[in-house]
Structure formats: structure tokens, C-alpha cells
Design a protein around this motif. Sequence first.
Motif, PDB file in Angstrom:
ATOM      1  N   ALA A 102      55.611 -57.602 -57.964  1.00 49.69           N
ATOM      2  CA  ALA A 102      55.330 -56.208 -57.618  1.00 49.69           C
ATOM      3  C   ALA A 102      56.074 -55.795 -56.345  1.00 49.69           C
ATOM      4  CB  ALA A 102      53.827 -55.997 -57.444  1.00 49.69           C
ATOM      5  N   PHE A 103      56.122 -56.686 -55.348  1.00 49.17           N
ATOM      6  CA  PHE A 103      56.824 -56.374 -54.105  1.00 49.17           C
ATOM      7  C   PHE A 103      58.323 -56.243 -54.339  1.00 49.17           C
ATOM      8  CE2 PHE A 103      58.963 -57.641 -50.144  1.00 49.17           C
ATOM      9  CZ  PHE A 103      58.506 -56.631 -49.326  1.00 49.17           C
ATOM     10  N   ILE A 104      58.892 -57.149 -55.136  1.00 43.14           N
ATOM     11  CA  ILE A 104      60.329 -57.084 -55.416  1.00 43.14           C
ATOM     12  C   ILE A 104      60.664 -55.807 -56.186  1.00 43.14           C
ATOM     13  CG2 ILE A 104      62.208 -58.188 -56.693  1.00 43.14           C
ATOM     14  CD1 ILE A 104      60.943 -60.878 -55.909  1.00 43.14           C
ATOM     15  N   ILE A 105      59.838 -55.450 -57.158  1.00 42.72           N
ATOM     16  CA  ILE A 105      60.077 -54.214 -57.901  1.00 42.72           C
ATOM     17  C   ILE A 105      59.948 -53.007 -56.977  1.00 42.72           C
ATOM     18  CG2 ILE A 105      59.127 -52.714 -59.706  1.00 42.72           C
ATOM     19  CD1 ILE A 105      58.605 -55.251 -61.321  1.00 42.72           C
ATOM     20  N   LYS A 110      62.623 -48.673 -54.249  1.00 43.00           N
ATOM     21  CA  LYS A 110      62.909 -48.031 -52.967  1.00 43.00           C
ATOM     22  C   LYS A 110      64.414 -47.968 -52.722  1.00 43.00           C
ATOM     23  CE  LYS A 110      61.471 -48.196 -48.186  1.00 43.00           C
ATOM     24  NZ  LYS A 110      60.573 -48.727 -47.228  1.00 43.00           N
ATOM     25  N   LEU A 111      65.134 -49.043 -53.031  1.00 43.39           N
ATOM     26  CA  LEU A 111      66.585 -49.079 -52.857  1.00 43.39           C
ATOM     27  C   LEU A 111      67.271 -48.094 -53.796  1.00 43.39           C
ATOM     28  CD1 LEU A 111      69.116 -50.424 -51.611  1.00 43.39           C
ATOM     29  CD2 LEU A 111      69.032 -52.038 -53.523  1.00 43.39           C
ATOM     30  N   THR A 116      70.118 -43.031 -54.840  1.00 49.78           N
ATOM     31  CA  THR A 116      70.275 -41.856 -55.697  1.00 49.78           C
ATOM     32  C   THR A 116      69.728 -40.588 -55.069  1.00 49.78           C
ATOM     33  OG1 THR A 116      68.176 -42.299 -56.839  1.00 49.78           O
ATOM     34  CG2 THR A 116      70.174 -43.225 -57.809  1.00 49.78           C
ATOM     35  N   HIS A 117      69.076 -40.682 -53.934  1.00 48.16           N
ATOM     36  CA  HIS A 117      68.487 -39.500 -53.279  1.00 48.16           C
ATOM     37  C   HIS A 117      69.596 -38.630 -52.720  1.00 48.16           C
ATOM     38  CE1 HIS A 117      65.697 -37.000 -51.122  1.00 48.16           C
ATOM     39  NE2 HIS A 117      66.365 -37.209 -50.013  1.00 48.16           N
ATOM     40  N   LYS A 118      69.569 -37.386 -53.112  1.00 50.91           N
ATOM     41  CA  LYS A 118      70.534 -36.433 -52.574  1.00 50.91           C
ATOM     42  C   LYS A 118      69.862 -35.718 -51.406  1.00 50.91           C
ATOM     43  CE  LYS A 118      72.846 -35.930 -56.887  1.00 50.91           C
ATOM     44  NZ  LYS A 118      72.381 -35.777 -58.216  1.00 50.91           N
ATOM     45  N   PRO A 119      70.542 -35.669 -50.267  1.00 49.53           N
ATOM     46  CA  PRO A 119      69.915 -35.017 -49.109  1.00 49.53           C
ATOM     47  C   PRO A 119      69.632 -33.550 -49.410  1.00 49.53           C
ATOM     48  CG  PRO A 119      72.203 -35.593 -48.633  1.00 49.53           C
ATOM     49  CD  PRO A 119      71.877 -36.128 -49.989  1.00 49.53           C
TER      50      PRO A 119
END
Length: 145
Positions: A102-105, A110-111, A116-119
Motif C-alpha cells: 500500500a505504501f509503495i502504491i 504520488k509520483l 502529470t500535474h499541470k500547474p
Amino acid sequence: MGLVSEFKTFINRGNVMDLAVGVIIGGAFATITKSLTDDLIMPVVGFIFGGADFSGYFLRLGEIPAGFKGNPDSYADLKAAGVAMFGWGEFLTVFVNFLILAFIIFMLVKLVNKLTHKPEPEAAAPAPTPEDIVLLREIRDSLKK
């Protein structure tokens, strides 16, 4: 021929292929996580708690059947013989495995979100107030006085 074309349409949907890829990668990832837990983490935990094989901790609840040929201290042998047991060490191993997975996923999601997050575009300065509104405000303020 209609059934074949419907099946082809179904398979060609992006979410079906994504699911298939996810299941295959998830299976391989589970193997890596199991090895990480069984071969690296649980031996350290077992060493700290005084045993080399932490998954072998259990409480025998039932009687050993007559003619039992295995090791009476072996969780696997007793389980194979059908003896009722409270296998808390095995459960703890599986639980730690789950937490690691669960932590690795979580870290992977998060990565990916970060990559992929566009500002957000910066908020534009508010448009100037039209002259007629400014004039109406001045009239209102004058009437208040």
C-alpha cells in the motif's frame, strides 16, 4: 460476425487494455513485494523478536491427529494435517506485506500525479471596472452623504 465485431470493439476500449496491463503488472509487483517482505523485512523483524521465521508463530488450538508424521512445531505441517491453529505470525507477515504494498502504491501514485500535474494558470488580474459602474458608485456615494 456481429459477436466477433462486438468483442473486437470491447477489447479495443482503452480501459479494458489498461485493466489487463494493470493486472499483469500487479501480479509481477506482488511477487516483488512478497520477496521484499519475506526475504528482507520479516527476517529482521523475526531477529528482533527472537525468531528467524516470524511467519511460523502460532497458537495450536486443536489436538494433533493420531498418526501425524510431521513436525509438531511446524505451522505448515500442522496446517497440512488440518489442526486448528491461531496463526498470528502468518497474519502479521501478510499484514506487513499489505502495508508495504500500500505504501509503495501510494508513493507511485504520488509520483505519477506529480509528473502529470499541470500547474494551475496564475490568476489573471481582475478586469478594470467599467466607467459606467464607477460613475454609478460615485453617484451612490454622493447620495449617501
